[in-house]
Design an enzyme around this catalytic site. Structure first.
Site, PDB file in Angstrom:
ATOM      1  N   ASP A  19      50.736  33.144  42.334  1.00  0.00           N
ATOM      2  CA  ASP A  19      49.775  31.789  42.384  1.00  0.00           C
ATOM      3  C   ASP A  19      50.017  31.222  43.731  1.00  0.00           C
ATOM      4  O   ASP A  19      50.412  30.177  43.606  1.00  0.00           O
ATOM      5  CB  ASP A  19      49.976  31.134  41.219  1.00  0.00           C
ATOM      6  CG  ASP A  19      49.427  31.621  39.980  1.00  0.00           C
ATOM      7  OD1 ASP A  19      48.497  32.422  40.071  1.00  0.00           O
ATOM      8  OD2 ASP A  19      50.080  31.817  38.927  1.00  0.00           O
ATOM      9  N   LYS A  41      50.624  39.916  40.027  1.00  0.00           N
ATOM     10  CA  LYS A  41      49.312  39.585  39.567  1.00  0.00           C
ATOM     11  C   LYS A  41      48.515  38.551  40.455  1.00  0.00           C
ATOM     12  O   LYS A  41      49.247  37.674  41.121  1.00  0.00           O
ATOM     13  CB  LYS A  41      49.541  38.656  38.273  1.00  0.00           C
ATOM     14  CG  LYS A  41      48.135  38.144  37.579  1.00  0.00           C
ATOM     15  CD  LYS A  41      48.377  37.714  36.331  1.00  0.00           C
ATOM     16  CE  LYS A  41      48.434  35.969  36.484  1.00  0.00           C
ATOM     17  NZ  LYS A  41      47.350  35.257  36.836  1.00  0.00           N
ATOM     18  N   ASP A  67      43.702  39.860  38.154  1.00  0.00           N
ATOM     19  CA  ASP A  67      43.234  38.812  37.149  1.00  0.00           C
ATOM     20  C   ASP A  67      42.115  38.308  37.571  1.00  0.00           C
ATOM     21  O   ASP A  67      42.095  36.931  37.821  1.00  0.00           O
ATOM     22  CB  ASP A  67      44.492  38.211  37.098  1.00  0.00           C
ATOM     23  CG  ASP A  67      44.307  37.024  35.887  1.00  0.00           C
ATOM     24  OD1 ASP A  67      43.462  37.419  35.100  1.00  0.00           O
ATOM     25  OD2 ASP A  67      45.120  35.930  35.862  1.00  0.00           O
ATOM     26  N   LEU A  68      41.207  38.957  37.402  1.00  0.00           N
ATOM     27  CA  LEU A  68      39.619  38.303  37.869  1.00  0.00           C
ATOM     28  C   LEU A  68      38.838  37.948  36.804  1.00  0.00           C
ATOM     29  O   LEU A  68      37.708  37.146  36.983  1.00  0.00           O
ATOM     30  CB  LEU A  68      38.847  39.100  38.863  1.00  0.00           C
ATOM     31  CG  LEU A  68      39.457  40.011  39.634  1.00  0.00           C
ATOM     32  CD1 LEU A  68      38.511  41.066  40.682  1.00  0.00           C
ATOM     33  CD2 LEU A  68      39.933  38.795  40.788  1.00  0.00           C
ATOM     34  N   LYS A  69      39.137  38.170  35.642  1.00  0.00           N
ATOM     35  CA  LYS A  69      38.721  37.704  34.399  1.00  0.00           C
ATOM     36  C   LYS A  69      37.103  37.813  34.459  1.00  0.00           C
ATOM     37  O   LYS A  69      36.336  36.660  34.258  1.00  0.00           O
ATOM     38  CB  LYS A  69      39.031  36.356  33.899  1.00  0.00           C
ATOM     39  CG  LYS A  69      40.327  36.105  33.621  1.00  0.00           C
ATOM     40  CD  LYS A  69      40.826  34.702  33.310  1.00  0.00           C
ATOM     41  CE  LYS A  69      42.297  34.613  33.048  1.00  0.00           C
ATOM     42  NZ  LYS A  69      43.182  34.242  34.243  1.00  0.00           N
ATOM     43  N   HIS A  71      33.108  38.210  33.694  1.00  0.00           N
ATOM     44  CA  HIS A  71      32.353  37.576  32.543  1.00  0.00           C
ATOM     45  C   HIS A  71      30.764  37.466  32.942  1.00  0.00           C
ATOM     46  O   HIS A  71      30.664  36.280  33.903  1.00  0.00           O
ATOM     47  CB  HIS A  71      33.054  36.199  31.968  1.00  0.00           C
ATOM     48  CG  HIS A  71      32.330  35.849  30.974  1.00  0.00           C
ATOM     49  ND1 HIS A  71      32.665  34.786  29.937  1.00  0.00           N
ATOM     50  CD2 HIS A  71      31.217  36.289  30.202  1.00  0.00           C
ATOM     51  CE1 HIS A  71      32.049  34.624  29.204  1.00  0.00           C
ATOM     52  NE2 HIS A  71      31.002  35.341  28.988  1.00  0.00           N
ATOM     53  N   ASP A  72      29.988  38.284  32.666  1.00  0.00           N
ATOM     54  CA  ASP A  72      28.590  38.002  33.468  1.00  0.00           C
ATOM     55  C   ASP A  72      27.732  39.113  32.256  1.00  0.00           C
ATOM     56  O   ASP A  72      28.275  39.683  31.214  1.00  0.00           O
ATOM     57  CB  ASP A  72      28.491  38.639  34.705  1.00  0.00           C
ATOM     58  CG  ASP A  72      27.334  37.806  35.258  1.00  0.00           C
ATOM     59  OD1 ASP A  72      26.209  37.857  34.656  1.00  0.00           O
ATOM     60  OD2 ASP A  72      27.698  37.358  36.513  1.00  0.00           O
ATOM     61  N   THR A  76      25.972  43.660  35.385  1.00  0.00           N
ATOM     62  CA  THR A  76      26.583  42.903  36.724  1.00  0.00           C
ATOM     63  C   THR A  76      28.266  43.210  36.578  1.00  0.00           C
ATOM     64  O   THR A  76      28.793  43.572  37.457  1.00  0.00           O
ATOM     65  CB  THR A  76      26.421  41.436  36.690  1.00  0.00           C
ATOM     66  OG1 THR A  76      25.216  41.251  36.689  1.00  0.00           O
ATOM     67  CG2 THR A  76      27.001  40.773  37.784  1.00  0.00           C
ATOM     68  N   THR A 129      43.928  29.411  27.082  1.00  0.00           N
ATOM     69  CA  THR A 129      44.729  28.483  26.295  1.00  0.00           C
ATOM     70  C   THR A 129      44.405  27.120  26.633  1.00  0.00           C
ATOM     71  O   THR A 129      44.915  26.242  26.053  1.00  0.00           O
ATOM     72  CB  THR A 129      46.101  28.844  26.815  1.00  0.00           C
ATOM     73  OG1 THR A 129      46.360  29.283  28.088  1.00  0.00           O
ATOM     74  CG2 THR A 129      46.880  29.865  25.979  1.00  0.00           C
ATOM     75  N   ARG A 190      59.193  31.660  29.650  1.00  0.00           N
ATOM     76  CA  ARG A 190      60.081  30.793  30.268  1.00  0.00           C
ATOM     77  C   ARG A 190      61.102  31.399  30.025  1.00  0.00           C
ATOM     78  O   ARG A 190      61.603  31.292  28.551  1.00  0.00           O
ATOM     79  CB  ARG A 190      59.966  29.314  29.800  1.00  0.00           C
ATOM     80  CG  ARG A 190      58.717  28.553  30.696  1.00  0.00           C
ATOM     81  CD  ARG A 190      58.917  28.518  32.160  1.00  0.00           C
ATOM     82  NE  ARG A 190      57.514  28.016  32.636  1.00  0.00           N
ATOM     83  CZ  ARG A 190      56.565  28.434  33.085  1.00  0.00           C
ATOM     84  NH1 ARG A 190      56.602  29.909  33.138  1.00  0.00           N
ATOM     85  NH2 ARG A 190      55.689  28.127  33.705  1.00  0.00           N
ATOM     86  N   ARG A 220      55.733  30.589  38.163  1.00  0.00           N
ATOM     87  CA  ARG A 220      56.825  29.622  38.786  1.00  0.00           C
ATOM     88  C   ARG A 220      58.342  29.860  38.743  1.00  0.00           C
ATOM     89  O   ARG A 220      59.068  29.796  39.753  1.00  0.00           O
ATOM     90  CB  ARG A 220      56.322  28.280  38.662  1.00  0.00           C
ATOM     91  CG  ARG A 220      54.898  27.916  39.424  1.00  0.00           C
ATOM     92  CD  ARG A 220      54.313  26.947  38.493  1.00  0.00           C
ATOM     93  NE  ARG A 220      53.844  27.023  37.076  1.00  0.00           N
ATOM     94  CZ  ARG A 220      53.201  26.346  36.472  1.00  0.00           C
ATOM     95  NH1 ARG A 220      52.773  25.110  36.752  1.00  0.00           N
ATOM     96  NH2 ARG A 220      52.838  26.706  34.970  1.00  0.00           N
TER      97      ARG A 220
END
Ligand code: C5P
Length: 241
Positions: A19, A41, A67-69, A71-72, A76, A129, A190, A220
Site C-alpha cells: 500500500d 498485493k 486486488d482490484l475488487k 464489480h460491474d 464489463t 469490513t 497482526r 504495515r
C-alpha cells in the site's frame, strides 16, 4: 479451479500488501521481500497510478495478487478480467455482491485463461469490513455482516469461484460451510505485540491459520518496519502452529 492449499509452504501463504503510492516505492519493497514472501498485493491505488507495465516489473520479483475488487455488469467484468488476465496474476478478485451472473462471467474468463496455460485463481470479496451493521442496514441488509459473508461465500462457490477474501474471524465458518478446498484469504493480521493501527478485529498469524486461512495479508507491520525483510521472516516464523 483451485490448487489444494496443503501444497503451499508457510512462506507461500504470506501476502504483503504494497500500500504505497508509487512504483518506485513498491519495487524497492519488492526487492527486499523477494524470495521471503509468497505474494505481493497490488491494490487499486497503485494499479491506477502505475498500470499494467509496472505489474510486469513487480512479477519479476514475486507472484502478484491484483486486488482490484471488480464489480460491474457481467459483460464489463468479463472484458476487464480478460484484459487484466494478460498479466497472469497469481490471484485476482471481484465483489461477490455483483451477483451470480457477474461471478459466472468472471469464472468463465479465468477458466479460459487457465485452459490456455494461465495460473490465475479467482477470489470473491465477501463483505467489506468498512461496512458495519448500521451501514449494511442502510443498504437494505438486515443480516449481521458474518451471516452475509457466509451467504456471499456460498454464492461465490456455487458460481465456481475458488475462494473468498474474508475476516479471519469468519474463516472457520466459511471453511466449515464451503470445505477445505475453497480458499480463504484474510487481511487484518497482526503479529503478536505489534500495533493494531486502524484494523478492528485482528488475529495473529498462527491464530488465523488455525481458523482456516489459506493466505494471510499483512501490510504495515512489514512495509513500515525498519527492516521489512526481517519483519517478514519473523512473521513466517510466527506462522508455525
Ligand atoms: O496494513 P494492513 O496489514 O492493515 O493492510 C491490510 C491490507 O488488506 C490493506 O491493503 C487493506 O486495504 C486490505 N484489506 C483489509 N480489510 C479488508 C479487505 C482488505 O485490511 N476487509
Amino acid at each position: 479451479m483451485s490448487a489444494p492449499h496443503s501444497t503451499l509452504s508457510l512462506r507461500d501463504r504470506l501476502v504483503v500488501a504494497l500500500d504505497v503510492p508509487t512504483a518506485r516505492e513498491a519495487l524497492a519493497l519488492a526487492e527486499r521481500l523477494s524470495g521471503r514472501v509468497g505474494m505481493l498485493k497490488v491494490g487499486l491505488e497503485l494499479f491506477c497510478a502505475e498500470g499494467p507495465a509496472f505489474v510486469r516489473d513487480l512479477q519479476a520479483m514475486a507472484p502478484v495478487f491484483l486486488d482490484l475488487k471488480l464489480h460491474d455488469i457481467p459483460t464489463t467484468v468479463r472484458r476487464a478480467m480478460e484484459a487484466v488476465l494478460r498479466l497472469d496474476p497469481r490471484l485476482i478478485n471481484v465483489h461477490a455482491q455483483g451477483g451470480p451472473a457477474m461471478l459466472e462471467a468472471a469464472v468463465e474468463a479465468v477458466r479460459a485463461h487457465r485452459d490456455a496455460g494461465g495460473r490465475t485463481e479467482l477470489l470473491a470479496v465477501t463483505v467489506l469490513t468498512s461496512l458495519d451493521r448500521e451501514a449494511l442496514a442502510a443498504l437494505g441488509h438486515a443480516a449481521p455482516p458474518e451471516d452475509l459473508a457466509l451467504a456471499y461465500a456460498r454464492l461465490a462457490q456455487q458460481a465456481g469461484v475458488g475462494g473468498v477474501v474474508c475476516s479471519a474471524w469468519e474463516a472457520a465458518a466459511i471453511r466449515e460451510a464451503c470445505g477445505e478446498g475453497f480458499h480463504r484469504l484474510t487481511p487484518g493480521i497482526r503479529p503478536s505485540g505489534s500495533a493494531v493501527q486502524d484494523q478492528a478485529r485482528v488475529m495473529t498469524p498462527a491464530q488465523a491459520l488455525k481458523q482456516g486461512a489459506t493466505w494471510l495479508v499483512v501490510g504495515r507491520p512489514i512495509t513500515h518496519a525498519p527492516d521489512p525483510a526481517a519483519a517478514a521472516e519473523a512473521i513466517v516464523a510466527e506462522m508455525q502452529v
